[in-house]
Design a protein around this motif. Structure first.
Motif, PDB file in Angstrom:
ATOM      1  N   GLU A 175     -44.775 -18.428   2.474  1.00 36.90           N
ATOM      2  CA  GLU A 175     -45.019 -19.624   3.275  1.00 36.90           C
ATOM      3  C   GLU A 175     -43.731 -20.113   3.938  1.00 36.90           C
ATOM      4  O   GLU A 175     -43.737 -20.540   5.096  1.00 36.90           O
ATOM      5  N   ILE A 176     -42.625 -20.021   3.205  1.00 37.14           N
ATOM      6  CA  ILE A 176     -41.346 -20.537   3.708  1.00 37.14           C
ATOM      7  C   ILE A 176     -40.906 -19.827   4.984  1.00 37.14           C
ATOM      8  O   ILE A 176     -40.436 -20.459   5.930  1.00 37.14           O
ATOM      9  N   VAL A 177     -41.055 -18.495   5.031  1.00 40.29           N
ATOM     10  CA  VAL A 177     -40.567 -17.753   6.202  1.00 40.29           C
ATOM     11  C   VAL A 177     -41.371 -18.063   7.462  1.00 40.29           C
ATOM     12  O   VAL A 177     -40.931 -17.730   8.571  1.00 40.29           O
ATOM     13  N   PHE A 192     -31.205 -26.813  -1.043  1.00 41.30           N
ATOM     14  CA  PHE A 192     -31.806 -25.713  -0.291  1.00 41.30           C
ATOM     15  C   PHE A 192     -30.971 -25.535   0.968  1.00 41.30           C
ATOM     16  O   PHE A 192     -30.667 -26.514   1.663  1.00 41.30           O
ATOM     17  N   VAL A 193     -30.562 -24.306   1.244  1.00 38.46           N
ATOM     18  CA  VAL A 193     -29.693 -24.019   2.383  1.00 38.46           C
ATOM     19  C   VAL A 193     -30.381 -22.997   3.284  1.00 38.46           C
ATOM     20  O   VAL A 193     -30.921 -22.004   2.797  1.00 38.46           O
ATOM     21  N   LYS A 194     -30.370 -23.263   4.580  1.00 37.67           N
ATOM     22  CA  LYS A 194     -30.983 -22.346   5.556  1.00 37.67           C
ATOM     23  C   LYS A 194     -29.928 -21.934   6.576  1.00 37.67           C
ATOM     24  O   LYS A 194     -29.196 -22.760   7.109  1.00 37.67           O
ATOM     25  N   CYS A 195     -29.855 -20.630   6.847  1.00 39.89           N
ATOM     26  CA  CYS A 195     -28.877 -20.079   7.790  1.00 39.89           C
ATOM     27  C   CYS A 195     -29.546 -18.986   8.620  1.00 39.89           C
ATOM     28  O   CYS A 195     -30.197 -18.097   8.064  1.00 39.89           O
ATOM     29  N   THR A 196     -29.391 -19.049   9.940  1.00 40.48           N
ATOM     30  CA  THR A 196     -29.969 -18.054  10.841  1.00 40.48           C
ATOM     31  C   THR A 196     -28.865 -17.236  11.511  1.00 40.48           C
ATOM     32  O   THR A 196     -27.871 -17.795  11.971  1.00 40.48           O
ATOM     33  N   THR A 197     -29.062 -15.906  11.551  1.00 39.37           N
ATOM     34  CA  THR A 197     -28.091 -15.018  12.191  1.00 39.37           C
ATOM     35  C   THR A 197     -28.808 -14.104  13.175  1.00 39.37           C
ATOM     36  O   THR A 197     -29.738 -13.384  12.791  1.00 39.37           O
ATOM     37  N   VAL A 217     -29.948 -33.312   4.218  1.00 42.00           N
ATOM     38  CA  VAL A 217     -31.194 -34.013   4.516  1.00 42.00           C
ATOM     39  C   VAL A 217     -32.045 -34.076   3.253  1.00 42.00           C
ATOM     40  O   VAL A 217     -32.233 -33.063   2.566  1.00 42.00           O
ATOM     41  N   LEU A 218     -32.549 -35.254   2.923  1.00 43.66           N
ATOM     42  CA  LEU A 218     -33.411 -35.404   1.760  1.00 43.66           C
ATOM     43  C   LEU A 218     -34.783 -34.816   2.082  1.00 43.66           C
ATOM     44  O   LEU A 218     -35.429 -35.210   3.058  1.00 43.66           O
ATOM     45  N   MET A 219     -35.225 -33.845   1.286  1.00 49.03           N
ATOM     46  CA  MET A 219     -36.477 -33.149   1.574  1.00 49.03           C
ATOM     47  C   MET A 219     -36.977 -32.448   0.304  1.00 49.03           C
ATOM     48  O   MET A 219     -36.191 -31.889  -0.454  1.00 49.03           O
ATOM     49  N   ASP A 220     -38.286 -32.490   0.078  1.00 50.59           N
ATOM     50  CA  ASP A 220     -38.884 -31.657  -0.961  1.00 50.59           C
ATOM     51  C   ASP A 220     -39.075 -30.263  -0.381  1.00 50.59           C
ATOM     52  O   ASP A 220     -39.511 -30.112   0.771  1.00 50.59           O
ATOM     53  N   PHE A 221     -38.773 -29.245  -1.161  1.00 47.27           N
ATOM     54  CA  PHE A 221     -38.901 -27.882  -0.647  1.00 47.27           C
ATOM     55  C   PHE A 221     -39.559 -26.978  -1.674  1.00 47.27           C
ATOM     56  O   PHE A 221     -39.524 -27.233  -2.880  1.00 47.27           O
ATOM     57  N   PHE A 236     -40.912 -12.951  -5.049  1.00 46.25           N
ATOM     58  CA  PHE A 236     -40.711 -14.116  -4.188  1.00 46.25           C
ATOM     59  C   PHE A 236     -41.925 -14.350  -3.296  1.00 46.25           C
ATOM     60  O   PHE A 236     -41.844 -15.078  -2.312  1.00 46.25           O
ATOM     61  N   GLY A 237     -43.042 -13.709  -3.636  1.00 45.51           N
ATOM     62  CA  GLY A 237     -44.263 -13.899  -2.862  1.00 45.51           C
ATOM     63  C   GLY A 237     -44.315 -13.104  -1.583  1.00 45.51           C
ATOM     64  O   GLY A 237     -45.111 -13.414  -0.688  1.00 45.51           O
ATOM     65  N   LEU A 238     -43.492 -12.064  -1.467  1.00 40.67           N
ATOM     66  CA  LEU A 238     -43.411 -11.286  -0.231  1.00 40.67           C
ATOM     67  C   LEU A 238     -43.837  -9.839  -0.471  1.00 40.67           C
ATOM     68  O   LEU A 238     -43.053  -8.899  -0.365  1.00 40.67           O
ATOM     69  N   GLY A 239     -45.088  -9.664  -0.783  1.00 38.84           N
ATOM     70  CA  GLY A 239     -45.617  -8.322  -0.966  1.00 38.84           C
ATOM     71  C   GLY A 239     -46.126  -7.743   0.345  1.00 38.84           C
ATOM     72  O   GLY A 239     -46.419  -8.469   1.293  1.00 38.84           O
ATOM     73  N   GLY A 240     -46.222  -6.420   0.416  1.00 37.15           N
ATOM     74  CA  GLY A 240     -46.821  -5.763   1.572  1.00 37.15           C
ATOM     75  C   GLY A 240     -46.059  -5.887   2.869  1.00 37.15           C
ATOM     76  O   GLY A 240     -46.655  -5.964   3.950  1.00 37.15           O
TER      77      GLY A 240
END
Length: 258
Positions: A38-40, A57-62, A26-30, A141-145
């Protein structure tokens, strides 16, 4: 330790996974990896996404019943130094794993893998890859705390060892859910191609803007193969990790009591 008890064949992929793998990119800006806070929070469907610069960009859910974020941190600290352990994770694609630094004496699982370089050899689809996976502090990666009791984030930069090019970034974000845990895996391919050699990096930056050249090594097939690989290895991990974690923790506690 005899690991034969945990050596199991891969299970067939579910129909929903097969459906995700069959979809076109899929064509998308990410967002880039520095915005993972923000992404999560975004509801991004599993699949392969491509931007106008032919980066992916690849997204996978488990879904991970009976697995906790603490188990995931333990797994990344425990399996890295040993090829047999690494091959438990994907018995078909994984070939070898080694470290050049021993952190086994450190107290926490996060300390044992964050900041370390893991050298692995594996197949992604039919492509045989020699990779250096550099594990980073989630703050990068912006994921503090993060609340360690309810979530964890495995963050890394991936270097192709045959070319020396940093080709990818990855995040495995794991949250406690009613069923156990849910892992959201994200991969960025080709977004920030870099080389430690300044001259090579200069030409790489220029050449990566020529889409047909970039497409010769970063393309939809590679991204889709990576999505399949992630589905397979993470669902396979669920099949043995709770038992392995319990057995090793029990064994370790027994040794301490003697």
């Amino acid at each position: 330790m005899d690991l034969s008890k945990y050596k199991k064949p891969l299970s067939p992929l579910s129909s929903s996974v097969i459906s995700s793998l069959s979809k076109e990119a899929v064509l998308m800006d990410f967002h880039d990896p520095s915005h993972c806070d923000e992404i999560v929070k975004l509801d991004i469907h599993d699949g392969v996404y491509r931007d106008k610069n032919s980066s992916y960009f690849v997204k996978c859910t488990t879904l991970m019943p009976a697995v906790t974020p603490l188990m995931i941190d333990w797994w990344f600290a425990w399996h890295l130094p040993d090829s047999e352990r690494y091959k438990l994770w994907h018995p078909l694609d994984h070939v070898s794993s080694k470290l050049t630094q021993d952190r086994s004496n450190l107290n926490s699982d996060k300390e044992r893998y964050i900041g370390i370089n893991s050298y692995v050899e594996e197949y992604i689809g039919k492509k045989y890859s020699k990779l250096c996976i550099s594990f980073l502090d989630p703050k990068e990666f912006g994921l503090g705390g993060l609340d360690v009791d309810s979530c964890t984030a495995i963050c890394a930069r991936v270097t192709d060892m045959e070319t020396g090019v940093k080709i990818a970034n990855l995040l495995h974000y794991v949250e406690i859910k009613d069923i156990g845990s849910e892992m959201h895996s994200y991969f960025w391919l080709g977004s920030n191609l870099e080389h430690d050699n300044k001259l090579i990096n200069f030409f790489l930056t220029y050449l990566s803007k020529i889409q047909f050249l970039k497409g010769s090594f970063i393309n939809t097939k590679l991204a889709t193969d990576l999505l399949r690989h992630c589905y397979e290895e993470m669902n396979h991990l669920v099949s043995f990790l709770p038992e392995l974690y319990k057995d090793i923790r029990t064994s370790s506690n027994l040794r301490k009591s003697l």
